[in-house]
Enzyme design. Structure first.
Site, PDB file in Angstrom:
ATOM      1  N   ASP A   1       5.428   6.295 -39.859  1.00 39.89           N
ATOM      2  CA  ASP A   1       5.623   6.523 -38.436  1.00 39.89           C
ATOM      3  C   ASP A   1       5.681   8.052 -38.257  1.00 39.89           C
ATOM      4  OD1 ASP A   1       6.587   6.000 -35.712  1.00 39.89           O
ATOM      5  OD2 ASP A   1       8.532   6.662 -36.464  1.00 39.89           O
TER       6      ASP A   1
ATOM      7  N   ASP B   1       7.213  10.145 -35.025  1.00 42.94           N
ATOM      8  CA  ASP B   1       8.445  10.614 -34.382  1.00 42.94           C
ATOM      9  C   ASP B   1       9.665  10.071 -35.118  1.00 42.94           C
ATOM     10  OD1 ASP B   1       6.899  11.762 -32.426  1.00 42.94           O
ATOM     11  OD2 ASP B   1       7.097  10.098 -31.028  1.00 42.94           O
TER      12      ASP B   1
HETATM   13  P1  B16 Z   1       3.936   8.884 -25.896  1.00 48.02           P
HETATM   14  P2  B16 Z   1       6.437   6.802 -32.976  1.00 48.02           P
HETATM   15  C1  B16 Z   1       6.760   6.712 -30.314  1.00 48.02           C
HETATM   16  O1  B16 Z   1       6.298   7.374 -31.457  1.00 48.02           O
HETATM   17  C2  B16 Z   1       8.146   7.201 -29.933  1.00 48.02           C
HETATM   18  O2  B16 Z   1       9.077   6.834 -30.920  1.00 48.02           O
HETATM   19  C3  B16 Z   1       8.558   6.578 -28.625  1.00 48.02           C
HETATM   20  O3  B16 Z   1       9.832   7.040 -28.257  1.00 48.02           O
HETATM   21  C4  B16 Z   1       7.518   6.912 -27.554  1.00 48.02           C
HETATM   22  O4  B16 Z   1       7.847   6.305 -26.315  1.00 48.02           O
HETATM   23  C5  B16 Z   1       6.154   6.427 -28.015  1.00 48.02           C
HETATM   24  O5  B16 Z   1       5.839   7.025 -29.261  1.00 48.02           O
HETATM   25  C6  B16 Z   1       5.063   6.749 -27.012  1.00 48.02           C
HETATM   26  O6  B16 Z   1       4.891   8.130 -26.955  1.00 48.02           O
HETATM   27  O7  B16 Z   1       4.612   8.869 -24.572  1.00 48.02           O
HETATM   28  O8  B16 Z   1       3.798  10.273 -26.512  1.00 48.02           O
HETATM   29  O9  B16 Z   1       2.617   8.145 -25.897  1.00 48.02           O
HETATM   30  O10 B16 Z   1       7.888   6.776 -33.277  1.00 48.02           O
HETATM   31  O11 B16 Z   1       5.766   5.450 -32.998  1.00 48.02           O
HETATM   32  O12 B16 Z   1       5.683   7.852 -33.792  1.00 48.02           O
HETATM   33 MG    MG Z   2       9.566   6.763 -34.715  1.00 48.62          MG
END
Ligand code: B16
Ligand code: MG
Length: 214
Positions: A8, A10
């Protein structure tokens, strides 16, 4: 025998989770909704629109689809502004070395992030070339906890799900990995990630030598 490791982004490779939280909190404030760090855990790993819907549900607010699109776009423009300053030094300690070592040892390595901004973050961190495959929020229909993102990553790597280990910091992500039939290392606290096969405080704390004993 484990053949592939899927990360992953974030919260596992870099702390963009914090910037998501700050941007959502700014939006919640504008809407007069109180939104705590504990409630923010529910947003981790889920899509942008689903995240907004969770915040609106917390505040008991109902809005039209058009208004929701407008607010999600606004939050994203703040988020994009915040992450512009990300530098390669912000990669969590030991993760770059871990990615290198995995490939040296012959593992296939993928990134699977729900974020539609994942490409930007990888570019800013200068680590895109360290992955054999990248799957992000622009390539999937159903975000975590649906297993789609991890199954797509395995298929891009050309391996079956049962030889994959996923590193995840979100409850929704752990559920997605398990639903995909993969092993999962939770990065964070047992309170949220108790279903994972192992839990570490920080991604690089997990020794590569233990991948096959999960
Ligand atoms: P965006 P991951 C996720 O990334 C985040 O954890 C989540 O908080 C966020 O809403 C989602 O991506 C969408 O992100 O608005 O930038 O498209 O943890 O899967 O790397
Ligand atoms: Mg994450």
């Amino acid at each position: 025998m484990i053949k592939a490791v899927i990360f992953d982004l974030d919260g596992v490779i870099v702390d963009t989770a914090h910037y998501h939280y700050v941007a959502w909190q700014r939006l919640a404030k504008e809407l007069g909704i109180s939104f705590t760090e504990k409630e923010n855990e529910r947003l981790k790993g889920v899509s942008r629109m689903h995240s907004l819907e969770i915040i609106l549900e917390i505040g008991g607010v109902t809005l039209s689809q058009a208004k929701k699109e407008e607010l999600a776009t606004k939050k994203n423009s703040w988020f994009v502004e915040y992450i512009e300053a990300i530098r390669p030094e912000e990669i969590f300690k030991g993760v770059k070395e871990m990615l290198q070592e995995l490939r040296t040892q012959g593992f296939r390595v993928a990134l699977a992030s729900s974020s539609k901004n994942a490409e930007t973050v990888l570019r800013l961190l200068q680590i895109k070339n360290m992955f054999d495959a990248v799957v992000d929020g622009t390539m999937i229909k159903n975000s975590k906890p649906d297993p789609e993102i991890f199954l797509l990553a395995a298929s891009k790597l050309g391996v079956s799900p049962d030889v994959c280990v996923v590193f995840e910091d979100a409850e929704a992500g752990v559920e997605a990995a398990l639903a995909a039939g993969m092993k999962c290392v939770g990065v964070g606290s047992a309170d949220q990630l108790g279903k994972a096969h192992a839990i570490v405080k920080s991604t690089a704390d997990f020794p590569i030598s233990k991948l096959n004993s999960l």
